[in-house]
Scaffold this motif. Structure first.
Motif: not given
Length: 219
Positions: A203-214
């Motif tokens: 959850w930390n990895t996926l949420e972080s990657i999504l936000s960085l992409c956004i």
């Protein structure tokens, strides 16, 4: 999710309106920008952490649930007029702005955002003993420094509400990119400080990657 469903299936529009109103009604009176996490319709009462309503957590607010609520309101604030009234859209935008303002003020003052907050918006008191009435042991039952997904949701909310991009990038650099696992088979995963040695949390990895992409961060 309901917003996207309503875009394609009109039968979800009434559900979207009802759900949005529930979230607006959940904002805690006297604590702008914070929301109760759950509602017990048979009792007509609001609760904290909806996943643990009968336990200690149910007395407190879980930060990721706070930010999920605010992000939902931020997203529906730009919904098509046929889906939500202008009053609901304006109320959603204002509530999302109040939530970002609350968490920004907390982060700026403390350099962190914890896993749990009291319903008055403060830190949950540390309670390491086993006979506490309010047992929330810091960094065991309450990630006092927060976790990657908390900061990912925080910066995503700010992005949706047009917050200063340089501020959001600074938070992302410090609390997300600065918390990556840097060696071994898990190198590149996020949330090093809360996952424990040799572990990582999806959850930390996926949420972080999504936000960085956004955010458009090139890292």
């Amino acid at each position: 999710a309901l917003h996207f469903a309503a875009l394609h299936l009109p039968q979800f529009i009434p559900v979207l309106r009802t759900a949005t109103q529930l979230l607006l009604d959940a904002e805690i009176r006297g604590v702008p920008g914070l929301f109760y996490n759950g509602y017990e319709p048979t009792k007509g009462t609001w609760t904290g952490d909806f996943e643990n309503q009968g336990d200690t957590q149910g007395k407190h607010l879980k930060t990721i649930q706070e930010l999920w609520t605010a992000i939902h309101l931020a997203r529906v604030a730009t919904a098509e007029p046929s889906m939500l009234s202008s009053e609901q859209r304006a109320a959603a935008a204002a509530a999302a702005d109040r939530s970002f303002a609350f968490f920004k003020a907390f982060y700026d003052a403390n350099g962190r955002i914890p896993e749990y907050l009291t319903t008055s918006g403060g830190d949950v008191p540390n309670c390491p003993g086993r006979n506490c009435l309010d047992r929330r042991q810091r960094n065991i039952e309450n990630e006092f420094e927060g976790s990657g997904r908390i900061y990912a949701l925080f910066v995503r909310l700010g992005h949706y509400r047009g917050a200063d991009a340089s501020y959001l990038k600074a938070v992302a650099d410090r609390m997300m990119l600065g918390d990556r696992i840097t060696s071994g088979k898990l190198a590149g995963m996020f949330g090093a400080k809360t996952a424990g040695a040799g572990n990582s949390d999806a959850w930390n990895t996926l949420e972080s990657i999504l936000s960085l992409c956004i955010l458009g961060t090139d890292n």
